[in-house]
Design an enzyme around this catalytic site. Structure first.
Site, PDB file in Angstrom:
ATOM      1  CD  GLU A 100      36.698  54.963  33.181  1.00  0.00           C
ATOM      2  OE1 GLU A 100      36.235  55.980  33.741  1.00  0.00           O
ATOM      3  OE2 GLU A 100      36.247  53.831  33.348  1.00  0.00           O
ATOM      4  NE  ARG A 113      34.006  52.532  31.783  1.00  0.00           N
ATOM      5  CZ  ARG A 113      33.407  51.352  31.768  1.00  0.00           C
ATOM      6  NH1 ARG A 113      32.945  50.857  30.636  1.00  0.00           N
ATOM      7  NH2 ARG A 113      33.243  50.681  32.892  1.00  0.00           N
ATOM      8  CB  SER A 157      37.631  52.300  36.620  1.00  0.00           C
ATOM      9  OG  SER A 157      36.783  51.261  37.034  1.00  0.00           O
TER      10      SER A 157
HETATM   11  N1  EPU Z   1      40.828  42.520  40.782  1.00  0.00           N
HETATM   12  C1  EPU Z   1      41.852  42.223  41.634  1.00  0.00           C
HETATM   13  N2  EPU Z   1      42.266  43.162  42.536  1.00  0.00           N
HETATM   14  C2  EPU Z   1      41.696  44.393  42.593  1.00  0.00           C
HETATM   15  C3  EPU Z   1      40.660  44.699  41.717  1.00  0.00           C
HETATM   16  C4  EPU Z   1      40.230  43.759  40.811  1.00  0.00           C
HETATM   17  O1  EPU Z   1      42.397  41.131  41.604  1.00  0.00           O
HETATM   18  O2  EPU Z   1      42.116  45.190  43.434  1.00  0.00           O
HETATM   19  C5  EPU Z   1      40.330  41.503  39.856  1.00  0.00           C
HETATM   20  C6  EPU Z   1      38.945  41.014  40.318  1.00  0.00           C
HETATM   21  O3  EPU Z   1      39.064  39.967  41.212  1.00  0.00           O
HETATM   22  C7  EPU Z   1      38.317  40.572  39.037  1.00  0.00           C
HETATM   23  C8  EPU Z   1      38.933  41.483  37.995  1.00  0.00           C
HETATM   24  O4  EPU Z   1      40.086  42.077  38.573  1.00  0.00           O
HETATM   25  O5  EPU Z   1      38.663  39.245  38.726  1.00  0.00           O
HETATM   26  C9  EPU Z   1      37.975  42.537  37.487  1.00  0.00           C
HETATM   27  O6  EPU Z   1      37.474  43.300  38.583  1.00  0.00           O
HETATM   28  P1  EPU Z   1      35.972  43.880  38.599  1.00  0.00           P
HETATM   29  O7  EPU Z   1      35.003  42.839  38.225  1.00  0.00           O
HETATM   30  O8  EPU Z   1      35.789  44.609  39.877  1.00  0.00           O
HETATM   31  O9  EPU Z   1      35.912  44.887  37.382  1.00  0.00           O
HETATM   32  P2  EPU Z   1      36.979  45.953  36.889  1.00  0.00           P
HETATM   33  O10 EPU Z   1      37.590  45.468  35.627  1.00  0.00           O
HETATM   34  O11 EPU Z   1      37.862  46.335  38.004  1.00  0.00           O
HETATM   35  C10 EPU Z   1      35.200  47.149  35.360  1.00  0.00           C
HETATM   36  C11 EPU Z   1      34.842  48.565  35.042  1.00  0.00           C
HETATM   37  C12 EPU Z   1      33.962  49.147  36.135  1.00  0.00           C
HETATM   38  C13 EPU Z   1      32.708  48.310  36.233  1.00  0.00           C
HETATM   39  C14 EPU Z   1      33.093  46.847  36.537  1.00  0.00           C
HETATM   40  C15 EPU Z   1      31.890  45.950  36.483  1.00  0.00           C
HETATM   41  C16 EPU Z   1      36.628  49.518  33.707  1.00  0.00           C
HETATM   42  C17 EPU Z   1      37.840  50.396  33.682  1.00  0.00           C
HETATM   43  N3  EPU Z   1      36.043  49.364  34.884  1.00  0.00           N
HETATM   44  O12 EPU Z   1      35.989  47.186  36.535  1.00  0.00           O
HETATM   45  O13 EPU Z   1      33.600  50.458  35.750  1.00  0.00           O
HETATM   46  O14 EPU Z   1      31.851  48.785  37.247  1.00  0.00           O
HETATM   47  O15 EPU Z   1      34.019  46.392  35.522  1.00  0.00           O
HETATM   48  O16 EPU Z   1      31.460  45.812  35.171  1.00  0.00           O
HETATM   49  O17 EPU Z   1      36.237  48.985  32.667  1.00  0.00           O
HETATM   50  C18 EPU Z   1      34.225  52.749  35.919  1.00  0.00           C
HETATM   51  O18 EPU Z   1      34.382  52.734  34.695  1.00  0.00           O
HETATM   52  O19 EPU Z   1      34.435  53.787  36.596  1.00  0.00           O
HETATM   53  C19 EPU Z   1      33.839  51.528  36.599  1.00  0.00           C
HETATM   54  C20 EPU Z   1      33.737  51.455  37.924  1.00  0.00           C
END
Ligand code: EPU
Length: 350
Positions: A346, A172, A250
């Site tokens: 971010e 990012r 995010s």
């Molecule tokens: N999780 C929780 N509680 C929550 C949210 C997440 O326990 O409220 C846990 C989920 O269960 C999962 C883990 O955290 O095990 C990761 O969650 P998720 O797969 O939804 O991905 P993320 O890390 O929250 C990242 C990116 C997103 C992207 C997704 C899919 C960043 C900051 N965010 O989110 O990007 O769509 O992976 O690849 O890297 C963005 O940058 O705006 C964005 C949406």
């Protein structure tokens, strides 16, 4: 006398930015100029009043938190156009105007039979913003599909072409987000991006949510269209649609910690979601950390934490930038208090 074609881009004054940022935050641009090509930038630079003023480049406004009225001249990027530049044995090279909507381009390339962007479906914002924060989702980053881009210097007015190395992509992050020496934040405006879609196409399927879909549907070799549909469905299920609920995706980056730090945290909290990185460090799920601190569904004033994904802050209706920042700080403090980890925002905070 013949009327001459308008050669100067229109300078608009006192423009509300509420509809121009996906969080729906209130702010007014003193001066806004719509940029449809390099020449428009140079005309702004040649203007005696605006030429030397600081500039703020605005794409789709999906990665921007407005906490004040910008003093800067707002340059709204509206460079359009899409074309297949080159069909090579190893890749399709597609050139797209920075003002095009990212998701429309993903859908268009698929329709044309040039797959490769499907994992990045439904990411809000414009093509020009994609390299700035090296957008990524479901195991793929812009950097993985990037060929080069054209930009115009906001001081010099010079057009340059940058390759991936010059863009210095990180998680990012890119040279366009970095301030100070060597950084290009506020110093250049991206006009066109060239994408490289490798041939033969190969699916990117490592991400847990996609593996789950494969298991549920029994489809072991999904095509690009199927992956596109899955990504759209996954995103719609857990991310708010900015057209309905203001948000900037995010709000924090997933923090990266050393193996020692990771071991420490796991010892205290065995359930913490963490992913090993190629260099031996670990990425922690910021959403999990925020969720563990009890923030899901909570609000501060009219800014809130999304019910289905704690990493996303939302506008509950009429929120100000100050309220969003207050909420973000409170989250940072509680995550630091419990886990000793500093979350980094971010989006760009203005
Ligand atoms: N999780 C929780 N509680 C929550 C949210 C997440 O326990 O409220 C846990 C989920 O269960 C999962 C883990 O955290 O095990 C990761 O969650 P998720 O797969 O939804 O991905 P993320 O890390 O929250 C990242 C990116 C997103 C992207 C997704 C899919 C960043 C900051 N965010 O989110 O990007 O769509 O992976 O690849 O890297 C963005 O940058 O705006 C964005 C949406």
């Amino acid at each position: 006398m013949m009327s001459r074609a308008r050669t100067v881009p229109a300078f608009e004054h006192g423009v509300s930015l509420r509809e121009l940022n996906t969080f729906g935050l209130p702010a007014t641009a003193r001066t806004l100029v719509r940029i449809t090509g390099d020449a428009d930038v140079r005309r702004v630079l040649d203007d005696p009043a605006l030429g030397r003023a600081p500039k703020l480049v605005l794409g789709g406004g999906s990665n921007l938190i407005l906490t004040r009225d910008p003093d800067e001249v707002v340059l709204k990027v509206e460079v359009m156009g899409r074309r297949l530049l080159e069909e090579r044995a190893d890749a399709w090279i597609v050139e797209v105007g920075a003002g095009e909507r990212w998701h429309d381009v993903v859908a268009w390339t698929l329709d044309q039979g040039w797959p490769g962007l499907e994992n990045l479906a439904l990411i809000p914002g414009t093509v020009g913003a994609a390299p700035v924060q090296n957008i990524g989702a479901y195991g793929l980053e812009l950097a993985d599909r990037f060929e080069s881009l054209d930009a115009v210097g906001l001081v010099t007015g010079r057009a340059v072409t940058l390759d991936a190395q010059a863009c210095a992509f990180g998680y990012r992050d890119s040279v366009f987000k970095r301030q100070g020496f060597g950084g290009l934040a506020g110093k250049s405006l991206i006009t066109r991006v060239r994408l490289r879609l490798p041939r033969p196409w190969q699916p990117v399927l490592g991400y847990l949510d996609l593996e789950r879909r494969m298991a549920e549907t029994g489809i072991r070799e999904p095509d690009a269209r199927t992956i596109f549909d899955w990504v759209c469905a996954i995103r719609r299920a857990k991310l708010p649609d900015p057209a309905a609920i203001g948000n900037a995706g995010s709000f924090f980056k997933n923090p990266v910690v050393s193996p020692e730090q990771c071991r420490d945290i796991i010892a205290r909290d065995p359930h913490i979601v963490h992913y090993p990185m190629a260099d031996g460090s670990f990425k922690l799920a910021a959403g999990w950390l925020i969720d563990a601190c009890g923030w899901k569904g909570k609000s501060v004033g009219r800014a809130g934490v999304y019910e289905k994904q704690a990493l996303v802050l939302v506008n509950r209706g009429g929120a100000s930038g100050a309220e969003v920042v207050t909420l973000a700080r409170a989250i940072q403090e509680s995550v630091y208090g419990r886990f000793g980890i500093r979350l980094e925002p971010e989006p760009v905070l203005l």
